[in-house]
Design a protein around this motif. Structure first.
Motif, PDB file in Angstrom:
ATOM      1  N   ARG A   1       0.828  -1.212   0.000  1.00 50.38           N
ATOM      2  CA  ARG A   1       0.000   0.000   0.000  1.00 50.38           C
ATOM      3  C   ARG A   1       0.857   1.253   0.000  1.00 50.38           C
ATOM      4  N   THR A   2       2.058   1.159   0.545  1.00 55.04           N
ATOM      5  CA  THR A   2       2.940   2.323   0.646  1.00 55.04           C
ATOM      6  C   THR A   2       4.325   1.976   0.110  1.00 55.04           C
ATOM      7  N   PRO A   3       5.114   2.985  -0.275  1.00 54.13           N
ATOM      8  CA  PRO A   3       6.504   2.727  -0.666  1.00 54.13           C
ATOM      9  C   PRO A   3       7.298   2.056   0.451  1.00 54.13           C
ATOM     10  N   GLU A   4       6.994   2.393   1.696  1.00 57.20           N
ATOM     11  CA  GLU A   4       7.707   1.784   2.823  1.00 57.20           C
ATOM     12  C   GLU A   4       7.417   0.286   2.895  1.00 57.20           C
ATOM     13  N   GLN A   5       6.171  -0.105   2.684  1.00 57.16           N
ATOM     14  CA  GLN A   5       5.841  -1.532   2.672  1.00 57.16           C
ATOM     15  C   GLN A   5       6.565  -2.244   1.536  1.00 57.16           C
ATOM     16  N   PHE A   6       6.677  -1.585   0.391  1.00 57.98           N
ATOM     17  CA  PHE A   6       7.423  -2.183  -0.715  1.00 57.98           C
ATOM     18  C   PHE A   6       8.886  -2.391  -0.312  1.00 57.98           C
ATOM     19  N   GLU A   7       9.501  -1.360   0.254  1.00 61.74           N
ATOM     20  CA  GLU A   7      10.912  -1.460   0.631  1.00 61.74           C
ATOM     21  C   GLU A   7      11.139  -2.545   1.676  1.00 61.74           C
ATOM     22  N   ASN A   8      10.167  -2.748   2.554  1.00 58.59           N
ATOM     23  CA  ASN A   8      10.297  -3.779   3.580  1.00 58.59           C
ATOM     24  C   ASN A   8      10.336  -5.186   2.997  1.00 58.59           C
ATOM     25  N   LEU A   9       9.855  -5.348   1.770  1.00 61.01           N
ATOM     26  CA  LEU A   9       9.863  -6.661   1.130  1.00 61.01           C
ATOM     27  C   LEU A   9      11.069  -6.879   0.225  1.00 61.01           C
ATOM     28  N   VAL A  10      11.731  -5.810  -0.169  1.00 62.55           N
ATOM     29  CA  VAL A  10      12.852  -5.924  -1.110  1.00 62.55           C
ATOM     30  C   VAL A  10      13.937  -6.894  -0.627  1.00 62.55           C
ATOM     31  N   PRO A  11      14.308  -6.902   0.666  1.00 67.66           N
ATOM     32  CA  PRO A  11      15.361  -7.839   1.093  1.00 67.66           C
ATOM     33  C   PRO A  11      15.025  -9.305   0.838  1.00 67.66           C
ATOM     34  N   ALA A  12      13.747  -9.647   0.692  1.00 66.67           N
ATOM     35  CA  ALA A  12      13.376 -11.043   0.417  1.00 66.67           C
ATOM     36  C   ALA A  12      14.015 -11.557  -0.859  1.00 66.67           C
ATOM     37  N   LEU A  13      14.306 -10.648  -1.795  1.00 63.90           N
ATOM     38  CA  LEU A  13      14.887 -11.051  -3.071  1.00 63.90           C
ATOM     39  C   LEU A  13      16.256 -11.689  -2.889  1.00 63.90           C
ATOM     40  N   GLY A  14      16.951 -11.323  -1.817  1.00 62.66           N
ATOM     41  CA  GLY A  14      18.304 -11.822  -1.612  1.00 62.66           C
ATOM     42  C   GLY A  14      18.436 -12.940  -0.599  1.00 62.66           C
ATOM     43  N   ILE A  15      17.330 -13.400  -0.036  1.00 63.33           N
ATOM     44  CA  ILE A  15      17.391 -14.472   0.965  1.00 63.33           C
ATOM     45  C   ILE A  15      17.547 -15.821   0.269  1.00 63.33           C
ATOM     46  N   LYS A  16      18.602 -16.543   0.631  1.00 60.79           N
ATOM     47  CA  LYS A  16      18.833 -17.880   0.088  1.00 60.79           C
ATOM     48  C   LYS A  16      18.591 -18.911   1.183  1.00 60.79           C
ATOM     49  N   LEU A  17      17.708 -19.842   0.914  1.00 55.86           N
ATOM     50  CA  LEU A  17      17.374 -20.872   1.891  1.00 55.86           C
ATOM     51  C   LEU A  17      17.950 -22.207   1.438  1.00 55.86           C
ATOM     52  N   ASP A  18      18.632 -22.906   2.365  1.00 56.72           N
ATOM     53  CA  ASP A  18      19.183 -24.210   2.003  1.00 56.72           C
ATOM     54  C   ASP A  18      18.141 -25.300   2.214  1.00 56.72           C
ATOM     55  N   ALA A  19      18.479 -26.503   1.832  1.00 54.66           N
ATOM     56  CA  ALA A  19      17.520 -27.615   1.884  1.00 54.66           C
ATOM     57  C   ALA A  19      17.024 -27.858   3.303  1.00 54.66           C
ATOM     58  N   GLY A  20      17.927 -27.733   4.273  1.00 52.80           N
ATOM     59  CA  GLY A  20      17.524 -27.956   5.655  1.00 52.80           C
ATOM     60  C   GLY A  20      16.548 -26.906   6.153  1.00 52.80           C
ATOM     61  N   GLN A  21      16.783 -25.670   5.796  1.00 52.53           N
ATOM     62  CA  GLN A  21      15.888 -24.590   6.208  1.00 52.53           C
ATOM     63  C   GLN A  21      14.523 -24.724   5.535  1.00 52.53           C
ATOM     64  N   LEU A  22      14.516 -25.088   4.274  1.00 50.88           N
ATOM     65  CA  LEU A  22      13.249 -25.303   3.573  1.00 50.88           C
ATOM     66  C   LEU A  22      12.474 -26.455   4.190  1.00 50.88           C
ATOM     67  N   ALA A  23      13.176 -27.534   4.524  1.00 49.94           N
ATOM     68  CA  ALA A  23      12.516 -28.692   5.149  1.00 49.94           C
ATOM     69  C   ALA A  23      11.944 -28.318   6.501  1.00 49.94           C
ATOM     70  N   ARG A  24      12.674 -27.516   7.236  1.00 52.32           N
ATOM     71  CA  ARG A  24      12.203 -27.064   8.557  1.00 52.32           C
ATOM     72  C   ARG A  24      10.896 -26.308   8.438  1.00 52.32           C
ATOM     73  N   LEU A  25      10.803 -25.422   7.451  1.00 57.57           N
ATOM     74  CA  LEU A  25       9.570 -24.672   7.232  1.00 57.57           C
ATOM     75  C   LEU A  25       8.471 -25.579   6.703  1.00 57.57           C
ATOM     76  N   ASP A  26       8.813 -26.432   5.749  1.00 56.73           N
ATOM     77  CA  ASP A  26       7.812 -27.292   5.124  1.00 56.73           C
ATOM     78  C   ASP A  26       7.171 -28.259   6.113  1.00 56.73           C
ATOM     79  N   GLU A  27       7.970 -28.739   7.040  1.00 57.85           N
ATOM     80  CA  GLU A  27       7.499 -29.783   7.953  1.00 57.85           C
ATOM     81  C   GLU A  27       6.754 -29.233   9.166  1.00 57.85           C
ATOM     82  N   ALA A  28       6.783 -27.926   9.361  1.00 58.67           N
ATOM     83  CA  ALA A  28       6.106 -27.328  10.515  1.00 58.67           C
ATOM     84  C   ALA A  28       4.598 -27.418  10.351  1.00 58.67           C
ATOM     85  N   GLY A  29       3.909 -27.618  11.462  1.00 59.64           N
ATOM     86  CA  GLY A  29       2.457 -27.660  11.404  1.00 59.64           C
ATOM     87  C   GLY A  29       1.883 -28.580  12.446  1.00 59.64           C
ATOM     88  N   ALA A  30       0.576 -28.537  12.597  1.00 56.14           N
ATOM     89  CA  ALA A  30      -0.108 -29.356  13.588  1.00 56.14           C
ATOM     90  C   ALA A  30      -0.854 -30.475  12.880  1.00 56.14           C
TER      91      ALA A  30
END
Length: 341
Positions: free
Chosen positions: A312-341
Motif C-alpha cells: 500500500r505504501t513505498p515503505e511496505q514495498f521497501e520492507n519486502l525488497v530484502p526477500a529477493l536476496g534471501i537464500k534458503l538451504d535444503a535444511g531450512q526449507l525442510a524445517r519450514l515445510d514440515e512445521a504444522g499441527a
C-alpha cells in the motif's frame, strides 16, 4: 553492495519470461495516492520488475457510487508518461464488477459484499468483451498480455466463456489467458474444452496462497489446497500466481494477526505452529517473517510459485525488497515445510 534484482520465471510452458515477483496495483489510485503509486511503480521497475496486475473492478468498494477502474486509469497514465508500455507484462481481469445498485454500500459507506458477490457481472461472452474494451480504454493500450476471469462464473456455460476468450485472443486484444478464484475440477474442465475445440487454454491461475495453510473445514474456491498444488505440479503449463502471499503482513505483527479478518481462513493450531517456525527461522537469519515467507514462496518448485505483492505504501514495498536476496538451504526449507499441527 548491489541490491538483488527481480529475476524471471517462465509463464506456464509458453516460453515467455516474466518477473518472478509480480506487482499488484489494486490499491493504486485509491488507498495509495498517485504520487506514492508512481514511487512504487518506478522502484519496482528499477529493480527489474515488469509484471503488473490490476482488474477492472479495482476499487469500487472504497467509495459509494464508484464503478472501479481507478487502478487501470493510473497505470495508463504512468505508462504514457514513461513511454514504457512495450516493457511491461500487463495483466488485468474481468467478471467481478457487481451490477450497480445504491445498496452496494451500507449506510456507513462500507461495501455490501453479500450483495456484490450475488451480482457479479460474470463471464458471459458479451460481458467479457465489454469489460475488456473498457479496460483497454482505461489502460490506454490496444492489448493486455494476460487476461483473467477474475471470479469463476458457475452460471454461464464454460463453452461460452472459453469461446469468447479465444475470440479476444484472435482479435489481438489479449496474448495469454488465466483464471482466478477457481476450483481444480473446473480448471480441468476448462482445459478439456479448450483442447477439444482448439481454443487457447489458460496459462496462469491466480489464487490466494501463502505459507499458512487454510484451516480445516474451510470451503473456498480462492485459497490453494493440497489437491490444487498436486494438480499444478503435474500440469506445468499452468503457472500459479499467488495473491496475498504475506496475508496482509500478519507474519510480522501478532496484533495484526489477532484482529485481521483474513486470519479467519487460517487461524488454528496449524497456523500457530507455522507462525512459530517462520518467526524462529527469521530471527536466526536476521530477516523479518514477512520477508522469509516471500522468499520461501519464491523457492518453491513443485509447483513453482510466482508471488503477487500488493504494498500500500513505498515503505511496505521497501520492507519486502530484502526477500529477493534471501537464500534458503535444503535444511531450512525442510524445517519450514514440515512445521504444522
Amino acid at each position: 553492495m548491489s541490491e538483488t534484482r527481480i529475476g524471471t520465471i517462465e509463464l506456464g510452458r509458453t516460453g515467455e519470461q516474466v518477473s518472478s515477483v509480480a506487482l499488484g496495483a489494486m490499491q493504486m489510485g485509491n488507498a495509495t495516492g498517485e504520487a506514492e503509486s508512481v514511487r512504487i511503480l518506478n522502484r519496482y521497475r528499477d529493480l527489474g520488475g515488469s509484471f503488473l496486475d490490476t482488474a477492472d473492478c479495482y476499487e469500487w468498494w472504497t467509495k459509494p457510487g464508484s464503478r472501479g477502474g481507478e487502478s487501470e486509469e493510473l497505470l495508463g497514465r504512468w505508462m504514457r508518461a514513461n513511454g514504457n508500455r512495450d516493457e511491461i507484462f500487463l495483466a488485468t481481469k474481468g467478471s467481478a464488477m457487481p451490477e450497480y445498485s445504491p445498496d452496494l454500500w451500507n449506510a456507513d459507506g462500507t461495501a455490501n459484499w453479500d450483495l456484490a458477490r450475488r451480482t457479479f457481472a460474470g463471464a458471459g461472452a458479451d460481458t467479457l468483451r465489454r469489460a475488456l474494451d473498457g479496460s483497454l480504454r482505461r489502460l490506454g493500450t490496444d492489448h493486455v498480455d494476460l487476461y483473467y476471469v477474475h471470479v469463476d462464473d458457475r452460471v454461464t456455460p464454460l463453452e461460452e466463456t472459453c469461446e469468447a476468450l479465444a475470440g479476444l485472443v484472435t482479435a489481438g486484444k489479449v496474448r495469454y489467458l488465466g483464471w482466478s478464484n477457481v476450483r481444480t475440477w473446473r480448471l480441468e474442465r476448462i482445459r478439456q474444452l479448450c483442447d477439444r475445440y482448439g481454443w487457447l487454454a489458460p496459462v496462469a491461475v491466480q489464487q490466494q496462497h501463502s505459507y499458512l495453510r487454510r484451516r480445516a473445514g474451510l470451503s473456498t474456491a480462492s485459497i490453494v489446497d493440497d489437491e490444487q498444488l498436486d494438480y499444478l505440479a503435474e500440469h506445468r503449463d499452468l503457472s500459479l500466481v499467488a495473491y496475498s502471499p504475506i496475508v496482509k503482513g500478519v507474519y510480522d505483527d501478532p496484533a495484526r494477526r489477532a484482529e485481521h479478518w483474513m486470519m479467519e481462513s487460517y487461524a488454528g493450531p496449524d497456523a500457530d505452529a507455522r507462525i512459530e517456525a517462520v518467526t524462529g527461522l527469521a530471527t536466526e537469519l536476521g530477516v523479518t517473517p514477512n520477508q522469509l515467507v516471500l522468499s520461501w514462496l519464491m523457492h518453491q518448485s513443485e509447483p513453482p510459485v510466482l508471488p503477487l505483492i500488493g504494498p500500500r505504501t513505498p515503505e511496505q514495498f521497501e520492507n519486502l525488497v530484502p526477500a529477493l536476496g534471501i537464500k534458503l538451504d535444503a535444511g531450512q526449507l525442510a524445517r519450514l515445510d514440515e512445521a504444522g499441527a
